[in-house]
Design an enzyme around this catalytic site. Structure first.
Site, mmCIF file in Angstrom:
data_model
loop_
_atom_site.group_PDB
_atom_site.id
_atom_site.type_symbol
_atom_site.label_atom_id
_atom_site.label_comp_id
_atom_site.label_asym_id
_atom_site.label_seq_id
_atom_site.Cartn_x
_atom_site.Cartn_y
_atom_site.Cartn_z
ATOM 1 N N PHE A 96 -46.772 81.044 19.401
ATOM 2 C CA PHE A 96 -47.252 81.573 20.590
ATOM 3 C C PHE A 96 -46.912 80.942 21.632
ATOM 4 C CE2 PHE A 96 -49.584 83.314 17.026
ATOM 5 C CZ PHE A 96 -49.527 85.024 16.997
ATOM 6 N N PHE A 98 -43.515 79.544 24.624
ATOM 7 C CA PHE A 98 -42.237 79.535 25.129
ATOM 8 C C PHE A 98 -41.776 78.017 25.230
ATOM 9 C CE2 PHE A 98 -44.119 83.263 27.179
ATOM 10 C CZ PHE A 98 -43.422 84.340 26.777
#
Ligand code: CU
Length: 184
Positions: A96, A98
């Site tokens: 979870f 980036f």
């Protein structure tokens, strides 16, 4: 510059062709139903009214189109794109987090190439004021390209905008946008 090519070109040509067919059908129906009848006297005023509304909205639509076309997030529509190539930034989303740079410059067009390692995610950029300023889908096996220029430096927030699992609500991180050096 990203010229129209491949699938985009095919879709564009199809769109033009389908639009021409639809306009043709409407034109044909309009021609085929034009005959004098008892309502002529009454309908004349109505047609006049309709014509003026059509001109009004037609002009309004064309003006709005011309005024906003340059804001679409495609390279060919950006006046600045021709002057300086965009800075390419790859973004990989995964459950979870980036994977992307934590610092980016303001005042320079950035070409975000956004993809996902697992499921669908959303890639949303929030300004320091908490306003969503840009967003695109992060999809597995596909790269979405988004052009964006940070207008001001500051601490931005990247948030996932697609429910992607139990950790979705924690899927956010900060992005520092630093002032442009010298040229804009
Ligand atoms: Cu998510």
């Amino acid at each position: 510059m990203v010229p129209l090519e491949g699938k985009q070109l095919v879709i564009f040509v199809l769109w033009v062709a389908l639009t021409a067919i639809v306009i043709g059908v409407f034109w044909w129906v309009m021609r085929s139903t034009r005959r004098p009848d008892a309502y002529d006297a009454v309908s004349k005023g109505g047609y006049r009214l309709r014509k003026s509304w059509a001109w009004f909205y037609g002009t309004l639509l064309i003006a709005a189109f011309a005024a906003t076309l340059w804001t679409v997030p495609y390279a060919w529509a950006q006046p600045a794109a021709a002057k300086r190539p965009a800075m390419v930034v790859t973004v990989r989303a995964r459950q979870f987090s980036f994977s992307m740079p934590s610092r980016l410059p303001a005042g320079r067009q950035i070409e975000f190439r956004v993809t996902s390692d697992d499921v669908n995610h959303g890639f949303g950029i929030y300004s320091p004021q908490g306003v969503l300023v840009a967003q695109v889908q992060a999809m597995p096996d596909y790269t979405n390209v988004m052009y964006f220029t940070f207008s001001a430096p500051g601490t931005y927030t990247i948030r996932c905008l697609e429910f992607c699992g139990v950790g979705h609500s924690d899927m956010h991180q900060t992005l520092t946008v630093y002032p442009a050096k010298g040229s804009v």
